[in-house]
Design an enzyme around this catalytic site. Structure first.
Site, PDB file in Angstrom:
ATOM      1  N   HIS A  85       0.814  -1.205   0.000  1.00  0.00           N
ATOM      2  CA  HIS A  85       0.000   0.000   0.000  1.00  0.00           C
ATOM      3  C   HIS A  85       0.855   1.265   0.000  1.00  0.00           C
ATOM      4  CE1 HIS A  85      -3.554   2.361   0.076  1.00  0.00           C
ATOM      5  NE2 HIS A  85      -2.957   3.141   0.934  1.00  0.00           N
TER       6      HIS A  85
ATOM      7  N   HIS B 134      -9.256   0.619 -11.367  1.00  0.00           N
ATOM      8  CA  HIS B 134      -9.089   1.592 -10.282  1.00  0.00           C
ATOM      9  C   HIS B 134      -7.660   2.117 -10.221  1.00  0.00           C
ATOM     10  CE1 HIS B 134      -9.107   3.433  -6.349  1.00  0.00           C
ATOM     11  NE2 HIS B 134      -8.076   2.679  -6.028  1.00  0.00           N
ATOM     12  N   PHE B 135      -6.673   1.207 -10.258  1.00  0.00           N
ATOM     13  CA  PHE B 135      -5.329   1.763 -10.084  1.00  0.00           C
ATOM     14  C   PHE B 135      -4.808   2.399 -11.359  1.00  0.00           C
ATOM     15  CE2 PHE B 135      -3.808  -2.740 -10.657  1.00  0.00           C
ATOM     16  CZ  PHE B 135      -2.954  -2.545 -11.714  1.00  0.00           C
ATOM     17  N   HIS B 136      -5.347   2.023 -12.504  1.00  0.00           N
ATOM     18  CA  HIS B 136      -4.967   2.783 -13.703  1.00  0.00           C
ATOM     19  C   HIS B 136      -5.509   4.205 -13.624  1.00  0.00           C
ATOM     20  CE1 HIS B 136      -3.599  -0.997 -15.434  1.00  0.00           C
ATOM     21  NE2 HIS B 136      -2.976  -0.272 -16.342  1.00  0.00           N
TER      22      HIS B 136
ATOM     23  N   TYR C 262       1.652   5.336  -2.229  1.00  0.00           N
ATOM     24  CA  TYR C 262       1.809   6.714  -1.756  1.00  0.00           C
ATOM     25  C   TYR C 262       3.174   7.271  -2.130  1.00  0.00           C
ATOM     26  CZ  TYR C 262      -2.698   6.656   0.257  1.00  0.00           C
ATOM     27  OH  TYR C 262      -4.051   6.616   0.374  1.00  0.00           O
TER      28      TYR C 262
ATOM     29  N   ARG D 291      -9.210 -10.437 -13.519  1.00  0.00           N
ATOM     30  CA  ARG D 291      -8.009  -9.790 -14.052  1.00  0.00           C
ATOM     31  C   ARG D 291      -6.940 -10.831 -14.336  1.00  0.00           C
ATOM     32  NH1 ARG D 291      -4.906  -6.989  -8.923  1.00  0.00           N
ATOM     33  NH2 ARG D 291      -3.333  -6.529 -10.481  1.00  0.00           N
ATOM     34  N   ARG D 292      -5.854 -10.373 -14.904  1.00  0.00           N
ATOM     35  CA  ARG D 292      -4.658 -11.178 -15.075  1.00  0.00           C
ATOM     36  C   ARG D 292      -4.859 -12.424 -15.914  1.00  0.00           C
ATOM     37  NH1 ARG D 292      -0.884 -10.565  -9.676  1.00  0.00           N
ATOM     38  NH2 ARG D 292      -0.069  -8.595 -10.391  1.00  0.00           N
TER      39      ARG D 292
HETATM   40  C1  HEM Z   1      -2.503   2.860 -22.777  1.00  0.00           C
HETATM   41  C2  HEM Z   1      -2.594   2.771 -21.514  1.00  0.00           C
HETATM   42  C3  HEM Z   1      -2.604   1.486 -20.750  1.00  0.00           C
HETATM   43  C4  HEM Z   1      -3.221   0.310 -21.043  1.00  0.00           C
HETATM   44  C5  HEM Z   1      -4.089  -0.008 -22.236  1.00  0.00           C
HETATM   45  C6  HEM Z   1      -2.912  -0.595 -19.977  1.00  0.00           C
HETATM   46  C7  HEM Z   1      -3.370  -1.879 -19.911  1.00  0.00           C
HETATM   47  C8  HEM Z   1      -3.049  -2.797 -18.944  1.00  0.00           C
HETATM   48  C9  HEM Z   1      -3.508  -4.146 -18.890  1.00  0.00           C
HETATM   49  C10 HEM Z   1      -4.449  -4.802 -19.869  1.00  0.00           C
HETATM   50  C11 HEM Z   1      -2.973  -4.725 -17.798  1.00  0.00           C
HETATM   51  C12 HEM Z   1      -3.159  -6.147 -17.337  1.00  0.00           C
HETATM   52  C13 HEM Z   1      -4.211  -6.230 -16.326  1.00  0.00           C
HETATM   53  C14 HEM Z   1      -4.525  -7.622 -15.987  1.00  0.00           C
HETATM   54  O1  HEM Z   1      -4.131  -8.543 -16.709  1.00  0.00           O
HETATM   55  O2  HEM Z   1      -5.195  -7.820 -14.987  1.00  0.00           O
HETATM   56  C15 HEM Z   1      -2.181  -3.741 -17.162  1.00  0.00           C
HETATM   57  C16 HEM Z   1      -1.475  -3.940 -16.015  1.00  0.00           C
HETATM   58  C17 HEM Z   1      -0.789  -2.959 -15.350  1.00  0.00           C
HETATM   59  N1  HEM Z   1      -0.727  -1.609 -15.707  1.00  0.00           N
HETATM   60 FE1  HEM Z   1      -1.404  -0.790 -17.406  1.00  0.00          FE
HETATM   61  N2  HEM Z   1      -2.152   0.027 -19.077  1.00  0.00           N
HETATM   62  C18 HEM Z   1      -1.939   1.311 -19.519  1.00  0.00           C
HETATM   63  C19 HEM Z   1      -1.255   2.302 -18.900  1.00  0.00           C
HETATM   64  C20 HEM Z   1      -0.688   2.157 -17.673  1.00  0.00           C
HETATM   65  C21 HEM Z   1      -0.095   3.212 -16.968  1.00  0.00           C
HETATM   66  C22 HEM Z   1       0.010   4.659 -17.440  1.00  0.00           C
HETATM   67  C23 HEM Z   1       0.334   2.687 -15.817  1.00  0.00           C
HETATM   68  C24 HEM Z   1       1.025   3.343 -14.696  1.00  0.00           C
HETATM   69  C25 HEM Z   1       1.716   4.397 -14.756  1.00  0.00           C
HETATM   70  C26 HEM Z   1       0.022   1.284 -15.793  1.00  0.00           C
HETATM   71  C27 HEM Z   1       0.335   0.394 -14.790  1.00  0.00           C
HETATM   72  C28 HEM Z   1       0.036  -0.963 -14.782  1.00  0.00           C
HETATM   73  C29 HEM Z   1       0.465  -1.925 -13.807  1.00  0.00           C
HETATM   74  C30 HEM Z   1       1.307  -1.623 -12.575  1.00  0.00           C
HETATM   75  C31 HEM Z   1      -0.047  -3.182 -14.179  1.00  0.00           C
HETATM   76  C32 HEM Z   1       0.156  -4.502 -13.476  1.00  0.00           C
HETATM   77  C33 HEM Z   1      -1.113  -5.036 -12.989  1.00  0.00           C
HETATM   78  C34 HEM Z   1      -1.083  -6.469 -12.612  1.00  0.00           C
HETATM   79  O3  HEM Z   1      -0.022  -7.107 -12.644  1.00  0.00           O
HETATM   80  O4  HEM Z   1      -2.154  -6.963 -12.293  1.00  0.00           O
HETATM   81  N3  HEM Z   1      -0.601   0.992 -16.939  1.00  0.00           N
HETATM   82  N4  HEM Z   1      -2.242  -2.567 -17.865  1.00  0.00           N
HETATM   83 CU   LIG Z   2      -3.423  -0.509  -0.642  1.00  0.00          CU
END
Ligand code: HEM
Ligand SMILES: [Cu+2]
Ligand SMILES: [Cu+2]
Lengths: 234, 542
Positions: free
Chosen positions: B215, B366-368, B219, B429-430
């Protein structure tokens, strides 16, 4: 600039706002507390151990004991093993409107489940029994996918839940209920899942799936489906 | 010219270059999950991509941006050269080495474990050692920030530390606390397992240690955005910060409450009792208070600016704000996304309601929205604000900066609204693919395509961002940059003296220690007292 407002006024308005924000937060929190106490809305938290190395060989989670069981006292319990990359069994029948207790274990890595359209949700952590109580309000078919990444075959790890009206829920004399006319779940066109994750995993899951541990996880899923296929037509 | 100019620019370019690669992967992931056929789609490619995207966005973009920004603040807010610049460069190269190790492990299919790397699934040890190097690099940065502030205080006895630096050090102190959990997990459990020195691992313990970090790390990413809200946006909007004291209090509250709450990520886990889950749920509610305070203080500061510019009326003043200024615009858009994201967050942290959305698309959406939206848009605005001081030239067409910010906010809403909705429908997800021939799932397809369109808008925005930052090549296209030093927002009532507790962190560190003992003492100790069976290590790759 001497500020359009005096310093004292600034402090006062900040304090007023802090109190208002605090009150909002407190009210929401009180609602959560109320739900926890009156509606028993608590997360799954029974700290109960299950040894990943032996759970399929002895005790509650041996293969013959998995699936839906109506206990002698009438409670409905579902026991399930989540393993790379299948649930055993991969289809469940449960009654509508009765309390159902799910008990999950994993012999290998972390998995998790949710049942679509419900708030049944838990992580399945090797070493522990994950237990969830629920009452299904609606009948019909639902999906129960694995929702935590567990390896390359993760996307294909899905079970089905058949919720039937209470009067159509007819367990056998042994208290067991199986899916009706179960067709093995046809998986998503598994986009070329390559080999991987076969080291300790295959050992741990070996006894659960019939035959050779397949090097192809997608194939392993199919094996497990076949292995878990209950004898239909009782 | 700044003495840290090259240092800051280098960090920022590493952050933004990584970001540009990662966003392409993000779009491809959304494509894979949609009913449209994505090229190169195999399970291995998908999960390698998610690992790379998560590591890049969560660990590389953030850490390098925060370090670079911290060096900038230390020099410009304290108005003295950064101490230990050699150390700073050493940390930079250590971080680069770590990133290269991790990337190499991922692209060779040896670290398909996602950025959360939950054991007993274990990848190559070099992946984890790479991450450790990045963390150690950030620890050096923390040390430099603390030393810089201490030296300034010695030279300016009794004077209030400028808010921007106070907040940066609050973040550094918090980060030192934050990384203890994951460092312990990596050093004592994951890396020994990855090397094959141990064959079983206590997964309950490793999840608990990871939650210690999970968490507060958010921050750590967020605080630069808040620094911009408090110390940059009010000046850029032509006004003053409403209350300096509230700013200090906010950052102190973040330090206190972002740590003892990580177990809200384990609500759905079987290894903890409802009691401790509930305690940390309660503390989680407290951490929303500093955000409420910020919304108020920054809105009031903006109102001050607008009224100075002749704005009137209860809401009419909003029109009078200088929306042409990128920082002002970004702050407005960030707040807009924060309202939606914060509302979603209230559901996530609600202990019982969490069961509805845990590990569904709701969480990723949410986190996006909060991290990719509110936080990253402020990273853009910070870059735009400090770039002229780093490069020595100003932006010739600010319209392009505003367009980029608008595209980002619009793209983020288009991407995350359907994504949230699908989470409520039970989309998990995932996973790489969904079987859209299943009637229970078929209806989700169009919504994922809408999310994909949002992702493409974000991709366009990201490309424009990079173009905006590139130096104008033709000499005649350059406009000379500012000659005066970077200025932060003044408070409406600049503090002459602040109480010592709001000028340092000794007391707060003590309180953090106590809170952590109360919140995590037993939950961690229990694993050593009760003999939970361990999980068998599953190594992937060769
Ligand atoms: C064009 C913009 C973006 C798209 C289309 C996108 C899409 C995705 C997708 C599809 C996943 C996988 C989620 C899953 O399988 O559950 C993901 C994971 C993630 N995204 Fe993005 N994302 C974008 C931008 C960003 C940005 C700007 C950030 C942060 C600055 C970010 C941070 C993350 C992180 C940390 C994960 C890992 C989540 C996990 O492992 O469950 N993403 N994103
Ligand atoms: Cu948290
Ligand atoms: Cu899985």
């Amino acid at each position: 600039m001497s500020g359009p407002e005096g310093e004292e006024k600034v402090v006062k308005s900040e304090l007023r706002w802090a109190l208002a924000a605090g009150a909002v937060v407190f009210i929401i929190f009180a609602a959560v507390l109320w739900a926890a106490i009156t509606m028993r809305m608590n997360p799954p938290s029974n700290i109960e151990h299950a040894d990943p190395a032996t759970l399929h060989m002895q005790g509650e989670f041996t293969e013959s004991n998995l699936g839906t069981t109506v206990e002698p006292d009438g409670r409905v319990t579902v026991r399930m093993v989540a393993t790379q990359f299948a649930f055993v069994p991969n289809c469940l029948m449960v009654p509508q409107g009765r309390e159902v207790t799910f008990r999950f274990v994993s012999p290998d890595v972390i998995h998790g489940i949710l049942i679509t359209g419900t708030n049944v949700n838990t992580m399945i952590v090797p070493g522990y029994v994950a237990q969830v109580h629920t009452v299904f309000r609606q009948s019909g078919d639902m999906l129960m996918p694995c929702h935590e990444f567990c390896g390359l075959g993760h996307s294909e790890m899905i079970a089905r839940v058949q919720v039937v009206p209470a009067d159509q829920f007819r367990p056998g004399p042994d208290g067991r209920a199986h899916c009706e006319g179960q067709t093995p779940l046809v998986n998503t066109a598994a986009p070329g899942v390559p080999a991987g994750d076969v080291d300790a995993g295959a050992q741990a899951q070996g006894p659960l799936v019939s035959g050779e541990p397949s090097p192809d996880p997608a194939q392993a899923t199919q094996d497990a489906v076949a292995a878990a296929q209950p004898a239909t037509g009782e | 010219m700044l003495t840290t100019r090259r240092l800051v620019l280098t960090h920022m370019w590493v952050a933004f270059a990584t970001f540009s690669v990662a966003i392409i992967l993000g779009v491809w992931q959304m494509w894979a999950r949609s009913p449209l056929r994505a090229p190169f789609l195999t399970a291995e490619n998908y999960f390698n991509s998610v690992t790379m995207h998560g590591v890049s966005m969560g660990y590389v973009l953030t850490t390098f941006f925060i370090m670079g920004f911290g060096y900038f603040v230390a020099e410009t807010a304290l108005k003295r050269p950064l101490p230990g610049k050699t150390w700073a460069w050493a940390a930079f190269w250590m971080g680069i080495l770590g990133v290269l190790m991790a990337v190499l492990a991922i692209v060779t299919n040896n670290a398909t474990v996602l950025f959360t790397f939950y054991p007993p699934l274990t990848g190559s040890p070099w992946f984890y050692i790479g991450l450790v190097l990045v963390v150690v690099a950030s620890w050096i940065w923390c040390g430099l920030m603390i030393v810089a502030m201490a030296q300034w205080k010695r030279a300016n006895l009794g004077e209030p530390v400028p808010l921007a630096m106070f907040a940066t050090v609050a973040n550094a102190v918090m980060w030192l606390w934050t990384t203890i959990g994951v460092a312990a997990e990596l050093l004592f459990q994951v890396i020994p397992a990855a090397f094959g020195w141990i064959h079983t691992v206590d997964v309950g313990l490793s999840r608990t240690l990871f939650s210690w970090t999970l968490h507060a790390i958010v921050y750590f990413w967020l605080i630069p955005a808040y620094i911009a809200f408090y110390t940059m946006a009010p000046r850029e909007a032509g006004g003053r910060l409403y209350s300096d004291t509230m700013g200090r209090l906010t950052f102190v509250l973040f330090l206190l409450y972002s740590l003892p709450v990580g177990m809200h990520h384990l609500f759905m886990d079987p290894e903890h009792s409802t009691g401790f889950k509930f305690v940390q749920a309660a503390l989680t509610f407290l951490v929303s208070v500093p955000t409420f305070l910020t919304v108020f203080t920054i809105s009031a500061s903006m109102e001050l600016a607008a009224r100075l510019r002749g704005g009137t009326g209860v809401f009419g003043w909003i029109k009078a704000l200088p929306w042409k200024n990128p920082m002002t615009l970004a702050t407005g858009l960030a707040f807009f996304m924060l309202w939606f994201g914060g509302g979603g967050g209230l559901i996530n942290m609600s202990y019982g309601m969490n069961a509805m959305i845990h590990n569904t698309s709701w969480v990723t959406a949410h986190f996006h929205l909060i991290f990719g939206g509110t936080v990253v848009i402020m990273y853009f605005a910070i870059a735009y604000s400090i770039w002229p001081h780093l490069t020595g030239w100003t932006f010739r067409s600010p319209g392009r900066l505003r367009l980029q910010l608008w595209l980002w906010a619009v793209g983020m809403m288009v991407m995350t609204i359907p994504w949230h909705y699908l989470g409520l429908q039970g989309q998990w997800r995932r996973v790489a693919t969904f079987d859209y021939s299943d009637p229970m799932i078929a209806g989700w397809g169009p919504w994922v395509i809408v999310s994909l369109i949002g992702g493409l808008i974000l991709l366009a925005s990201a490309a424009l961002f990079i173009v905006n930052l590139l130096p104008p090549h033709r000499k005649w296209a350059r406009q000379p940059g500012p000659t005066e030093p970077y200025r932060y927002a003044l408070a409406a009532h600049p503090p002459r003296r602040v109480p010592e507790v709001l000028n340092g962190f000794t007391l707060w560190n003590l309180l953090v220690a106590l809170l952590m003992l109360a919140a995590y003492g037993w939950p961690i100790l229990q694993f050593f007292l009760t003999d939970a069976p361990e999980a068998i290590v599953h190594r992937i790759g060769g």
